[in-house]
Design an enzyme around this catalytic site. Structure first.
Site: not given
Lengths: 205, 269
Positions: A80, A189, A187
């Site tokens: 990001c 994650e 993202h």
């Protein structure tokens, strides 16, 4: 040893939890010493570009990061705003970026079509891998979707550095890979199995 | 292509999950962490967790719970309830929560949104508007409220939403008090008006009773957030507790967008 740079910005806990679930040992590093035995580095980041750069500059870890990444060529992935920091600079702020992947971070609001869309770009969107990046080497037989949350995008100078493209009113560089230096705008994650696969590919490079 | 976000909404009351009807009649659902784990497995798009006690009880957010939720939650998480200062908001974001939702504090003073946005970034600031149909009006008029519907504000929904957007909210959630728990469909009229008035992403909450309701919302207003509580925690007319979520196939079916919207990329209807 996987090190997640903890300079006070970004969802570090999500990375720690995900790496644990995938069976990889990972530690947070909030000092130069903490980074020293890194074999893989994750650079998270959210919020304003200048704030993230300032915090990184003030963290005391920047010289060590430069040594590890630019001299020792330890693989790194910026996530990001962490990806955006790899650029020369951002139209969002005034501080210079790390400049590790030539490019400029620009605003969607400057683009004729994208500017008419709701901002930030928020939600699940398709990624189109290109240029045979190793980040997509395994597990990406079908086109993936990832979670995006941003108003600025990375514009790589050398389009051979682009590892995946996404579309939001315009095509933009969603993932970049320049040798051992990688950046991803969305993202991983927080993108379920797609994100897990990509991070696994990064770890197992 | 950017997809509509289908978002389970969990309400926290005295540490446990509850579901309401028109913001009343609390029915106990279960443990929040268990619910998050189940939603993880179902690979939900995004999760919205709202603490319905904090503002009325004038207590700060439950940081212990938030930390647990954040470390368990594998999808983007938005947390709201009792957030009234920049410190609270940035503390929550630092725990790994993608977005913070503000309602009463922003109605009191929209500049709190500006301050929080400067700290965590606009993309992480969500303003929530609880709206209710005006009872003394024959027309389709709505009023804004807070404190679980106990306080009213002399403003229109659109004016307040625009004020929040200008102040720095990166997303607006419109929560319909009248439709809460009723499972009779979203308020499509209001949704249309809100979508065309704003430049930020919007999410609608209150009323979803079926995947078809989500489909109707998306085909009316395009790519938005479709949030739902009852739909994802109950099953059947006796409202037995069952955590559910549409399959990938159902999501694709529900989110077939009008071809014109797909072609022009123009979300401003």
């Amino acid at each position: 040893m996987i090190k997640v740079v903890d300079y006070g910005v970004g969802n570090i806990q999500a990375f720690m939890t995900l790496f644990k679930q995938l069976g990889f040992e990972a530690h947070r590093a909030n000092s130069a010493i903490g980074l020293s035995d890194a074999s893989r580095i994750v650079l998270p980041g959210v919020g304003h570009f200048d704030r993230a750069m300032q915090r990184l500059n003030d963290s005391g870890m920047r010289p060590k990061l430069e040594e590890l990444v630019l001299v020792k060529r330890i693989p790194i992935i910026g996530v990001c705003v962490g990806m955006q920091m790899l650029a020369n600079g951002s139209d969002e702020g005034s501080l210079p970026g790390l400049g590790w992947i030539p490019g400029r971070v620009r605003a969607f609001s400057e683009h004729p079509i994208a500017s008419r869309l709701p901002m930030p770009h928020m939600g699940w969107n398709d990624l189109e891998p290109c240029n045979n990046s190793k980040l997509f080497s395994r597990g990406f037989e079908t086109a993936p979707q990832f979670y995006f949350l941003h108003s600025f995008y990375f514009d790589a100078e050398d389009k051979m550095d682009v590892a995946a493209i996404a579309h939001y009113g315009m095509n933009f560089d969603a993932v970049v890979s320049r040798k051992h230096i990688h950046g991803i705008q969305c993202h991983p994650e927080k993108s379920h199995h797609w994100g897990a696969k990509l991070l696994r590919n990064f770890i197992e490079l | 292509m950017l997809r509509p976000r289908i978002i389970p909404c969990l309400l926290v009351h005295k540490g446990g999950l509850v579901k309401t009807k028109k913001f009343a009649e609390h029915k106990y659902i279960g443990d929040p962490i268990n619910a998050v784990r189940i939603f993880n497995e179902k690979r939900v798009d995004e999760l919205l967790v709202l603490d319905i006690d904090a503002t009325v009880n004038r207590v700060p957010p439950d940081f212990t719970l938030i930390e647990k939720l954040a470390s368990e939650c594998r999808m983007p998480l938005c947390y709201g309830g009792g957030i009234s200062t920049v410190d609270q908001a940035s503390r929550i974001v630092d725990m790994g929560v993608e977005k913070v939702a503000i309602s009463a504090a922003a109605l009191n003073d929209p500049s709190i949104l500006t301050e929080i946005a400067s700290s965590v970034g606009r993309q992480s600031v969500v303003a929530v508007l609880d709206v209710r149909r005006k009872s003394n009006s024959l027309e389709d008029l709505y009023e804004v409220c807070s404190h679980n519907g106990k306080r009213n504000y002399p403003t229109t929904v659109l004016d307040q939403a625009k004020r929040f957007e200008e102040a720095g909210a990166g997303e607006i959630i419109v929560n319909s008090v009248d439709r809460d728990g009723m499972m009779e469909g979203y308020n499509l009229n209001l949704a249309k008006q809100v979508r065309s008035a704003l430049k930020v992403p919007v999410t609608f909450l209150g009323g979803a009773g079926s995947i078809d309701d989500i489909k109707r919302l998306v085909s009316t207003v395009g790519v938005v957030g479709a949030a739902a509580g009852s739909l994802f925690v109950f099953k059947g007319k006796f409202r037995a507790v069952l955590i559910s979520y549409p399959t990938d196939k159902q999501k694709i079916e529900a989110c077939q967008l009008d071809q014109d919207i797909l072609k022009t990329d123009n979300q401003y209807v």
